[in-house]
Scaffold this motif. Structure first.
Motif, PDB file in Angstrom:
ATOM      1  N   TRP A 122       0.868  -1.169   0.000  1.00 31.70           N
ATOM      2  CA  TRP A 122       0.000   0.000   0.000  1.00 31.70           C
ATOM      3  C   TRP A 122       0.906   1.219   0.000  1.00 31.70           C
ATOM      4  O   TRP A 122       1.589   1.499   0.981  1.00 31.70           O
ATOM      5  CB  TRP A 122      -0.918  -0.014   1.218  1.00 31.70           C
ATOM      6  N   HIS A 138      -2.764   2.154  -4.830  1.00 30.04           N
ATOM      7  CA  HIS A 138      -4.130   1.988  -4.329  1.00 30.04           C
ATOM      8  C   HIS A 138      -5.073   1.486  -5.426  1.00 30.04           C
ATOM      9  O   HIS A 138      -5.824   0.528  -5.217  1.00 30.04           O
ATOM     10  CB  HIS A 138      -4.637   3.286  -3.716  1.00 30.04           C
ATOM     11  N   TYR A 186      -5.902  -8.455   1.714  1.00 24.93           N
ATOM     12  CA  TYR A 186      -6.677  -7.241   1.435  1.00 24.93           C
ATOM     13  C   TYR A 186      -8.062  -7.698   0.983  1.00 24.93           C
ATOM     14  O   TYR A 186      -8.181  -8.520   0.072  1.00 24.93           O
ATOM     15  CB  TYR A 186      -5.988  -6.451   0.327  1.00 24.93           C
ATOM     16  N   ASP A 187      -9.089  -7.182   1.615  1.00 22.85           N
ATOM     17  CA  ASP A 187     -10.455  -7.547   1.246  1.00 22.85           C
ATOM     18  C   ASP A 187     -11.295  -6.289   1.040  1.00 22.85           C
ATOM     19  O   ASP A 187     -12.415  -6.181   1.542  1.00 22.85           O
ATOM     20  CB  ASP A 187     -11.073  -8.455   2.306  1.00 22.85           C
ATOM     21  N   GLY A 188     -10.719  -5.327   0.321  1.00 22.67           N
ATOM     22  CA  GLY A 188     -11.406  -4.078   0.023  1.00 22.67           C
ATOM     23  C   GLY A 188     -10.880  -2.929   0.858  1.00 22.67           C
ATOM     24  O   GLY A 188     -10.219  -3.133   1.881  1.00 22.67           O
ATOM     25  N   PRO A 189     -11.169  -1.703   0.424  1.00 22.73           N
ATOM     26  CA  PRO A 189     -10.605  -0.523   1.080  1.00 22.73           C
ATOM     27  C   PRO A 189     -11.042  -0.343   2.529  1.00 22.73           C
ATOM     28  O   PRO A 189     -10.343   0.306   3.308  1.00 22.73           O
ATOM     29  CB  PRO A 189     -11.087   0.639   0.213  1.00 22.73           C
ATOM     30  N   ASP A 190     -12.150  -0.929   2.913  1.00 22.58           N
ATOM     31  CA  ASP A 190     -12.612  -0.786   4.295  1.00 22.58           C
ATOM     32  C   ASP A 190     -11.920  -1.748   5.254  1.00 22.58           C
ATOM     33  O   ASP A 190     -12.231  -1.748   6.447  1.00 22.58           O
ATOM     34  CB  ASP A 190     -14.130  -0.998   4.365  1.00 22.58           C
ATOM     35  N   THR A 191     -11.011  -2.576   4.752  1.00 26.22           N
ATOM     36  CA  THR A 191     -10.350  -3.565   5.597  1.00 26.22           C
ATOM     37  C   THR A 191      -8.917  -3.162   5.931  1.00 26.22           C
ATOM     38  O   THR A 191      -8.096  -4.009   6.280  1.00 26.22           O
ATOM     39  CB  THR A 191     -10.354  -4.954   4.927  1.00 26.22           C
ATOM     40  N   ALA A 238      -6.231  -0.444   8.125  1.00 25.36           N
ATOM     41  CA  ALA A 238      -6.088   0.447   9.273  1.00 25.36           C
ATOM     42  C   ALA A 238      -4.618   0.872   9.361  1.00 25.36           C
ATOM     43  O   ALA A 238      -3.734   0.147   8.884  1.00 25.36           O
ATOM     44  CB  ALA A 238      -6.513  -0.270  10.551  1.00 25.36           C
TER      45      ALA A 238
END
Length: 189
Positions: free
Chosen positions: A49, A58, A87-92, A94
């Protein structure tokens, strides 16, 4: 030139890239890389990332994931080695130890990179003759690349002008097989 001076010079050049140039570079790198059959066929991709003025990953990570690849991203350990998580999408994602976004998924261990069909790594520069990459100096990616099989495509993402002659290197430095710049893909081995 020694590694530290080369890093300073390359980071200074990157800091002068405009947001428009960075966006243009990201699109060119992503589109060219995604056109490669060996990228399209990779079921498990180890990537990173991006942060700051690094070639942006990204959109690339998202595109690989949307096209069905399992993408693993690094999680920096306390010893500066790299663990890996899916990685399982942008909401995963931190913020990690150094503020870089990391997956919140279960850690897969430092050996997880061994199973990747494609490995995409950051670099400040790559030596066009040897494929040796110049990183940020922590050795994290050299340790990770040492675990990658000899036939797995390893790709360093760069801005134009960062595929150079004579990157200073030490015995622990690991080469990559390809350098990807906005101008195109270069085979190094």
């Amino acid at each position: 030139m020694d590694k530290q001076n080369m890093r300073r010079r390359l980071n200074a050049a990157r800091s002068r890239l405009s947001p428009e140039q960075l966006r243009h570079n990201a699109v060119k790198v992503r589109e060219t890389l995604l056109e490669q059959p060996w990228v399209q066929m990779a079921g498990l991709v180890a990537c990173y990332w991006s942060t700051g003025s690094e070639p942006d990953t990204h959109g690339l990570v998202f595109a690989l994931w949307k096209h069905g690849a399992t993408v693993i991203l690094p999680v920096l350990r306390d010893d500066d080695d790299l663990d890996w998580a899916v990685y399982d999408g942008p909401d995963t994602l931190a913020p990690g130890r150094r503020g870089i976004m990391e997956p919140v998924d279960t850690r897969r261990g430092v050996e997880a990179i061994r199973t990747a069909a494609l490995v995409i790594v950051p670099a400040l520069a790559v030596d066009r003759d040897t494929g040796v990459r110049l990183g940020r100096g922590g050795g994290s990616y050299d340790r990770a690349l040492a675990r990658v099989g000899p036939n797995v495509p390893t790709v360093a993402l760069l801005h134009d002008g960062e595929l150079v002659e004579d990157v200073p290197h030490e015995p622990h430095d690991r080469p990559v097989r390809y350098a990807m710049t906005p101008s195109g893909l270069t085979s190094l081995m």
